[in-house]
Scaffold this motif. Structure first.
Motif, mmCIF file in Angstrom:
data_model
loop_
_atom_site.group_PDB
_atom_site.id
_atom_site.type_symbol
_atom_site.label_atom_id
_atom_site.label_comp_id
_atom_site.label_asym_id
_atom_site.label_seq_id
_atom_site.Cartn_x
_atom_site.Cartn_y
_atom_site.Cartn_z
ATOM 1 N N CYS A 48 8.632 1.595 3.732
ATOM 2 C CA CYS A 48 9.151 0.684 2.696
ATOM 3 C C CYS A 48 8.530 0.899 1.320
ATOM 4 O O CYS A 48 9.114 0.541 0.308
ATOM 5 C CB CYS A 48 8.959 -0.770 3.115
ATOM 6 N N GLY A 49 7.320 1.417 1.271
ATOM 7 C CA GLY A 49 6.677 1.698 -0.021
ATOM 8 C C GLY A 49 5.830 0.572 -0.579
ATOM 9 O O GLY A 49 5.170 0.748 -1.606
ATOM 10 N N ALA A 50 5.802 -0.592 0.072
ATOM 11 C CA ALA A 50 5.084 -1.751 -0.502
ATOM 12 C C ALA A 50 3.581 -1.512 -0.651
ATOM 13 O O ALA A 50 2.926 -2.136 -1.469
ATOM 14 C CB ALA A 50 5.317 -2.979 0.382
ATOM 15 N N CYS A 51 3.053 -0.587 0.136
ATOM 16 C CA CYS A 51 1.597 -0.353 0.180
ATOM 17 C C CYS A 51 1.160 0.805 -0.707
ATOM 18 O O CYS A 51 0.028 1.270 -0.591
ATOM 19 C CB CYS A 51 1.210 -0.031 1.613
ATOM 20 N N MET A 109 6.973 -0.160 -6.360
ATOM 21 C CA MET A 109 7.851 0.313 -7.434
ATOM 22 C C MET A 109 7.017 0.785 -8.623
ATOM 23 O O MET A 109 7.271 1.851 -9.204
ATOM 24 C CB MET A 109 8.781 -0.822 -7.885
ATOM 25 N N ILE A 110 6.030 -0.022 -8.981
ATOM 26 C CA ILE A 110 5.217 0.306 -10.160
ATOM 27 C C ILE A 110 4.367 1.553 -9.901
ATOM 28 O O ILE A 110 4.337 2.482 -10.718
ATOM 29 C CB ILE A 110 4.339 -0.902 -10.550
ATOM 30 N N ARG A 133 13.925 6.075 -4.601
ATOM 31 C CA ARG A 133 14.948 5.985 -3.561
ATOM 32 C C ARG A 133 14.418 5.415 -2.240
ATOM 33 O O ARG A 133 15.126 4.709 -1.527
ATOM 34 C CB ARG A 133 15.471 7.395 -3.334
ATOM 35 N N TYR A 134 13.185 5.733 -1.916
ATOM 36 C CA TYR A 134 12.647 5.287 -0.619
ATOM 37 C C TYR A 134 11.705 4.097 -0.758
ATOM 38 O O TYR A 134 10.905 3.823 0.125
ATOM 39 C CB TYR A 134 11.971 6.462 0.099
ATOM 40 N N ASN A 135 11.803 3.385 -1.892
ATOM 41 C CA ASN A 135 11.077 2.121 -2.049
ATOM 42 C C ASN A 135 12.086 1.006 -1.848
ATOM 43 O O ASN A 135 13.056 0.890 -2.600
ATOM 44 C CB ASN A 135 10.461 2.022 -3.447
#
Ligand code: FES
Ligand code: FES
Length: 162
Positions: A48-51, A109-110, A133-135
């Motif tokens: 998810c990319g949150a980390c 994202m940032i 794209r993958y976030n």
């Protein structure tokens, strides 16, 4: 009781020496041991990319990164982006575009946008989209998030096709 060997970490310019198993995931150490709560736990599976953090300037998913692979590398978290002049330009752009709903995805994202602009300060719109794209953002704030990254990159909004 057997003690784990010391692992040396460099996070936001500070050195840390921790006795933890080498397979401990970086995200848990950042949040639980170093009180850096910018990186979020989303899926815990690298999906998810949150980390996301920067490792030697490259966006990396800390939930699947074992400490053993991080030793000797330079880690930067969301907390390490601002400097004496204030927020990082990407952070400022997100504030100016009000690019959030719940905000849970914003760390990823940032950090991903910062990594993109460091390696490519003048991305095309397609390159911005590709890098994010993958976030995942389950609130559907993608339009505002893209606007914020375009603003940080100094590129104009694409014309809307009728
Ligand atoms: S929490 Fe790491 S990628 Fe989802
Ligand atoms: S703003 Fe809520 S997940 Fe992106």
């Amino acid at each position: 009781m057997m003690q784990h060997p010391v692992i040396h970490l460099q996070v936001n310019g500070e050195a840390h020496a921790l006795r933890l198993p080498a397979d401990t995931r970086l995200l848990y150490v950042l949040r639980n041991d170093l009180s850096l709560n910018g990186p979020k736990f989303g899926c815990g599976l690298g999906e998810c990319g949150a980390c996301t953090v920067l490792m030697d300037g490259v966006a990396a998913r800390s939930c699947i990164l074992p400490l053993g692979l991080v030793e000797g590398r330079e880690v930067v978290t969301l907390e390490g982006l601002a400097d004496e002049h204030g927020l990082h330009p990407v952070q400022r752009a997100f504030v100016e575009e009000q690019a959030a709903q719940c905000g849970y995805c914003l760390n990823g994202m940032i950090m991903t946008a910062v990594a993109l602009l460091e390696r490519n300060p003048h991305p095309t719109d397609a390159q911005i989209r590709q890098s994010l794209r993958y976030n995942l953002c389950r609130c559907g704030a993608h339009i505002e998030i893209l606007r914020a990254v375009r603003r940080a990159a100094g590129i104009p909004e694409p014309e809307v096709q009728e």
